[in-house]
Write a protein that holds these residues in place. Structure first.
Motif, PDB file in Angstrom:
ATOM      1  N   GLU A  72      11.088  25.067 -45.742  1.00 27.28           N
ATOM      2  CA  GLU A  72       9.898  25.168 -45.240  1.00 27.28           C
ATOM      3  C   GLU A  72       9.655  24.299 -43.932  1.00 27.28           C
ATOM      4  O   GLU A  72       8.884  24.031 -43.041  1.00 27.28           O
ATOM      5  CB  GLU A  72       8.959  26.185 -46.116  1.00 27.28           C
ATOM      6  CG  GLU A  72       9.077  27.196 -45.921  1.00 27.28           C
ATOM      7  CD  GLU A  72       9.859  28.043 -46.894  1.00 27.28           C
ATOM      8  OE1 GLU A  72      10.358  26.968 -47.630  1.00 27.28           O
ATOM      9  OE2 GLU A  72      10.619  29.189 -47.266  1.00 27.28           O
ATOM     10  N   ARG A  73       9.648  22.684 -45.259  1.00 25.24           N
ATOM     11  CA  ARG A  73       9.752  21.129 -44.717  1.00 25.24           C
ATOM     12  C   ARG A  73      10.347  21.013 -44.024  1.00 25.24           C
ATOM     13  O   ARG A  73      10.126  20.824 -42.821  1.00 25.24           O
ATOM     14  CB  ARG A  73       9.393  20.828 -45.888  1.00 25.24           C
ATOM     15  CG  ARG A  73       8.333  21.283 -47.268  1.00 25.24           C
ATOM     16  CD  ARG A  73       8.547  19.714 -48.180  1.00 25.24           C
ATOM     17  NE  ARG A  73       8.047  20.416 -48.914  1.00 25.24           N
ATOM     18  CZ  ARG A  73       7.153  19.982 -49.335  1.00 25.24           C
ATOM     19  NH1 ARG A  73       6.361  19.005 -48.972  1.00 25.24           N
ATOM     20  NH2 ARG A  73       5.964  20.455 -50.253  1.00 25.24           N
ATOM     21  N   LEU A  74      11.656  21.712 -43.639  1.00 24.25           N
ATOM     22  CA  LEU A  74      12.746  21.290 -42.782  1.00 24.25           C
ATOM     23  C   LEU A  74      12.005  22.302 -41.447  1.00 24.25           C
ATOM     24  O   LEU A  74      12.598  21.176 -40.049  1.00 24.25           O
ATOM     25  CB  LEU A  74      14.216  21.928 -42.671  1.00 24.25           C
ATOM     26  CG  LEU A  74      14.821  22.032 -41.891  1.00 24.25           C
ATOM     27  CD1 LEU A  74      15.341  20.210 -41.731  1.00 24.25           C
ATOM     28  CD2 LEU A  74      17.094  22.457 -42.076  1.00 24.25           C
ATOM     29  N   ILE A  75      11.287  22.687 -41.449  1.00 25.30           N
ATOM     30  CA  ILE A  75      10.873  23.511 -39.805  1.00 25.30           C
ATOM     31  C   ILE A  75       9.793  23.433 -39.680  1.00 25.30           C
ATOM     32  O   ILE A  75       9.707  23.310 -38.857  1.00 25.30           O
ATOM     33  CB  ILE A  75      10.864  25.461 -40.779  1.00 25.30           C
ATOM     34  CG1 ILE A  75      12.286  25.903 -41.196  1.00 25.30           C
ATOM     35  CG2 ILE A  75      10.327  26.221 -39.781  1.00 25.30           C
ATOM     36  CD1 ILE A  75      13.152  26.256 -39.772  1.00 25.30           C
ATOM     37  N   MET A  76       9.124  22.448 -40.810  1.00 27.53           N
ATOM     38  CA  MET A  76       8.122  21.910 -39.934  1.00 27.53           C
ATOM     39  C   MET A  76       8.548  20.715 -39.290  1.00 27.53           C
ATOM     40  O   MET A  76       7.988  20.395 -38.351  1.00 27.53           O
ATOM     41  CB  MET A  76       7.109  21.669 -41.333  1.00 27.53           C
ATOM     42  CG  MET A  76       6.147  22.064 -41.666  1.00 27.53           C
ATOM     43  SD  MET A  76       5.515  22.038 -43.104  1.00 27.53           S
ATOM     44  CE  MET A  76       4.257  20.767 -42.877  1.00 27.53           C
ATOM     45  N   THR A  87       5.608  28.699 -41.441  1.00 25.42           N
ATOM     46  CA  THR A  87       6.761  28.609 -42.338  1.00 25.42           C
ATOM     47  C   THR A  87       7.212  29.341 -42.637  1.00 25.42           C
ATOM     48  O   THR A  87       8.525  29.743 -42.811  1.00 25.42           O
ATOM     49  CB  THR A  87       7.172  26.716 -41.860  1.00 25.42           C
ATOM     50  OG1 THR A  87       7.232  27.018 -43.226  1.00 25.42           O
ATOM     51  CG2 THR A  87       6.811  26.488 -41.319  1.00 25.42           C
ATOM     52  N   ILE A  88       5.948  29.539 -43.738  1.00 29.61           N
ATOM     53  CA  ILE A  88       7.628  30.457 -44.981  1.00 29.61           C
ATOM     54  C   ILE A  88       7.699  32.152 -43.924  1.00 29.61           C
ATOM     55  O   ILE A  88       6.446  32.898 -44.140  1.00 29.61           O
ATOM     56  CB  ILE A  88       6.426  30.528 -46.269  1.00 29.61           C
ATOM     57  CG1 ILE A  88       5.382  29.686 -46.712  1.00 29.61           C
ATOM     58  CG2 ILE A  88       6.823  32.148 -46.995  1.00 29.61           C
ATOM     59  CD1 ILE A  88       4.826  29.740 -47.748  1.00 29.61           C
ATOM     60  N   PRO A  89       8.931  32.693 -44.349  1.00 25.25           N
ATOM     61  CA  PRO A  89       9.151  33.230 -43.472  1.00 25.25           C
ATOM     62  C   PRO A  89       8.746  35.230 -44.082  1.00 25.25           C
ATOM     63  O   PRO A  89       8.193  36.097 -43.557  1.00 25.25           O
ATOM     64  CB  PRO A  89      10.683  34.254 -43.425  1.00 25.25           C
ATOM     65  CG  PRO A  89      10.972  33.100 -44.893  1.00 25.25           C
ATOM     66  CD  PRO A  89      10.058  32.063 -44.664  1.00 25.25           C
TER      67      PRO A  89
END
Length: 97
Positions: A72-76, A87-89
């Motif tokens: 999730e931090r990578l997606i951010m 970002t949490i699916p």
């Protein structure tokens, strides 16, 4: 984590990103049986319960390490989203887990 010879530091790393936090964290595993036994004693843990883990070190574990990536931090970081909740699916909240 593997303790360095100075007994003050460990073989570990974190990759930190401003406004996001820790994206990746990693460390070396303790491969010295004597140090592992000292850690078990220090933490008042029963060595017999960890026989299988100690045997891995006793009979030939190789030095190794590992890491974890906060997806999730990578997606951010990639998308620029400011709140990790976005970002949490599969979001969870009380009563809906």
């Amino acid at each position: 984590m593997k303790v360095n010879d100075d007994d003050k530091t460990v073989q570990a790393m974190d990759i930190l990103v401003p406004k996001i936090g820790e994206v990746i964290g990693g460390s070396a595993r303790e491969d010295r049986l004597e140090q592992l036994d000292r850690n078990l004693e220090f933490k008042n843990l029963d060595k017999e319960k960890y026989w299988w883990y100690r045997d891995l070190r006793k009979f030939g574990s190789v030095p190794h390490a590992g890491f974890g990536l906060g997806f999730e931090r990578l997606i951010m970081m990639v998308t620029g989203v400011e709140n990790i909740r976005d970002t949490i699916p599969f979001p969870r909240w009380p009563g809906h887990a």
